[in-house]
Design a protein around this motif. Structure first.
Motif, PDB file in Angstrom:
ATOM      1  N   PRO A 185       0.819  -1.227   0.000  1.00  0.00           N
ATOM      2  CA  PRO A 185       0.000   0.000   0.000  1.00  0.00           C
ATOM      3  C   PRO A 185       0.847   1.269   0.000  1.00  0.00           C
ATOM      4  CG  PRO A 185      -0.090  -1.106   2.140  1.00  0.00           C
ATOM      5  CD  PRO A 185       0.563  -2.047   1.188  1.00  0.00           C
ATOM      6  N   LEU A 186       2.029   1.200   0.616  1.00  0.00           N
ATOM      7  CA  LEU A 186       2.916   2.366   0.615  1.00  0.00           C
ATOM      8  C   LEU A 186       3.429   2.646  -0.790  1.00  0.00           C
ATOM      9  CD1 LEU A 186       4.981   1.701   3.879  1.00  0.00           C
ATOM     10  CD2 LEU A 186       3.023   3.228   3.572  1.00  0.00           C
ATOM     11  N   LYS A 187       3.716   1.574  -1.542  1.00  0.00           N
ATOM     12  CA  LYS A 187       4.160   1.752  -2.927  1.00  0.00           C
ATOM     13  C   LYS A 187       3.057   2.383  -3.766  1.00  0.00           C
ATOM     14  CE  LYS A 187       7.698  -1.833  -3.497  1.00  0.00           C
ATOM     15  NZ  LYS A 187       8.067  -3.082  -4.217  1.00  0.00           N
ATOM     16  N   ARG A 188       1.817   1.907  -3.559  1.00  0.00           N
ATOM     17  CA  ARG A 188       0.698   2.482  -4.312  1.00  0.00           C
ATOM     18  C   ARG A 188       0.531   3.959  -3.962  1.00  0.00           C
ATOM     19  NH1 ARG A 188      -1.675  -2.618  -3.168  1.00  0.00           N
ATOM     20  NH2 ARG A 188      -2.767  -1.755  -1.359  1.00  0.00           N
ATOM     21  N   LYS A 189       0.641   4.272  -2.674  1.00  0.00           N
ATOM     22  CA  LYS A 189       0.522   5.665  -2.242  1.00  0.00           C
ATOM     23  C   LYS A 189       1.638   6.512  -2.838  1.00  0.00           C
ATOM     24  CE  LYS A 189      -1.346   8.946   0.198  1.00  0.00           C
ATOM     25  NZ  LYS A 189      -2.695   9.461  -0.119  1.00  0.00           N
ATOM     26  N   TYR A 190       2.851   5.941  -2.892  1.00  0.00           N
ATOM     27  CA  TYR A 190       3.999   6.650  -3.468  1.00  0.00           C
ATOM     28  C   TYR A 190       3.751   6.953  -4.944  1.00  0.00           C
ATOM     29  CZ  TYR A 190       8.778   7.431  -5.144  1.00  0.00           C
ATOM     30  OH  TYR A 190       9.894   7.960  -5.742  1.00  0.00           O
ATOM     31  N   THR A 191       3.226   5.956  -5.673  1.00  0.00           N
ATOM     32  CA  THR A 191       2.944   6.149  -7.100  1.00  0.00           C
ATOM     33  C   THR A 191       1.883   7.226  -7.296  1.00  0.00           C
ATOM     34  OG1 THR A 191       3.478   3.824  -7.534  1.00  0.00           O
ATOM     35  CG2 THR A 191       2.201   4.983  -9.209  1.00  0.00           C
TER      36      THR A 191
END
Length: 215
Positions: free
Chosen positions: A180-186
């Motif tokens: 989820p952190l990667k998705r938020k980063y993107t």
């Protein structure tokens, strides 16, 4: 459970070329991890006395040569491995009980297979494999082999395997938390690009003031 069979005599000929028993050991007991199966294999030692041969064999089967190493008949390819075992652990067979040479060879084959399999990486050893190895170790110890050193090595592999599984579980947990952190980063990167584009547009001079249409 093993079936109890009385000693029998049988004459083999062209009409009756074989003999056997339908039931010897159940599959449940075979797979129960009691040392019968080692690395997916079952070794059966058989002693056959030939009283008379009638007729001629069409093809002669090669006889496997064996060499005596400390009272154990082993194949030439196994001599170095058995020599190393007795060289490093001189009392390994000091309390070994079986006297039948075929049984001794079978036990030695199990021991060699077990020691060689312990050279594998913990990654290549499953929980079932580990259980089979402990069962084989128990089987060999019951026969009289002195294998404290081998048990320590197996315990070390078990500890590494447990550590490996703990690390894998922790890594998976961290990866799950990271997704989820990667998705938020993107999403934030895309939003930053949009805001920067708006900023550039806001800072751009109004060139229409210098056009021909300006009064």
């Amino acid at each position: 459970m093993f079936c109890d069979f009385a000693e029998t005599q049988h004459w083999f000929d062209q009409k009756v070329p074989s003999i056997g028993y339908k039931d010897l050991i159940t599959l449940t007991k075979l797979h129960a991890g009691e040392g019968f199966m080692v690395n997916g294999e079952v070794i059966v030692a058989v002693n056959v006395d030939v009283l008379e041969v009638v007729g001629k064999l069409e093809e002669s089967s090669p006889v496997m040569e064996t060499i005596d190493v400390n009272g154990f008949q082993v194949l030439p390819s196994q001599v170095d491995s058995v020599d190393r075992l007795f060289g490093r652990h001189q009392d390994i067979a000091s309390k070994f009980r079986p006297k039948n040479p075929y049984m001794k060879t079978a036990y030695m084959n199990v021991l060699l297979s077990l020691t060689q399999s312990l050279c594998q990486s913990p990654k290549e050893i499953s929980k079932d494999d580990l259980a089979d190895k402990y069962a084989a170790l128990s089987y060999l110890k019951e026969a009289g082999f002195e294998l404290c050193w081998l048990e320590k090595k197996l315990d070390g592999i078990k500890e590494k395997k447990e550590k490996e599984e703990a690390c894998l579980a922790r890594l998976q947990e961290m990866k799950d938390q990271l997704q989820p952190l990667k998705r938020k980063y993107t999403e934030l990167e895309a939003e930053i690009d949009n805001v920067e584009a708006e900023l550039l547009a806001a800072r751009a001079p109004d060139l229409s003031l210098y056009g021909d249409s300006v009064v």
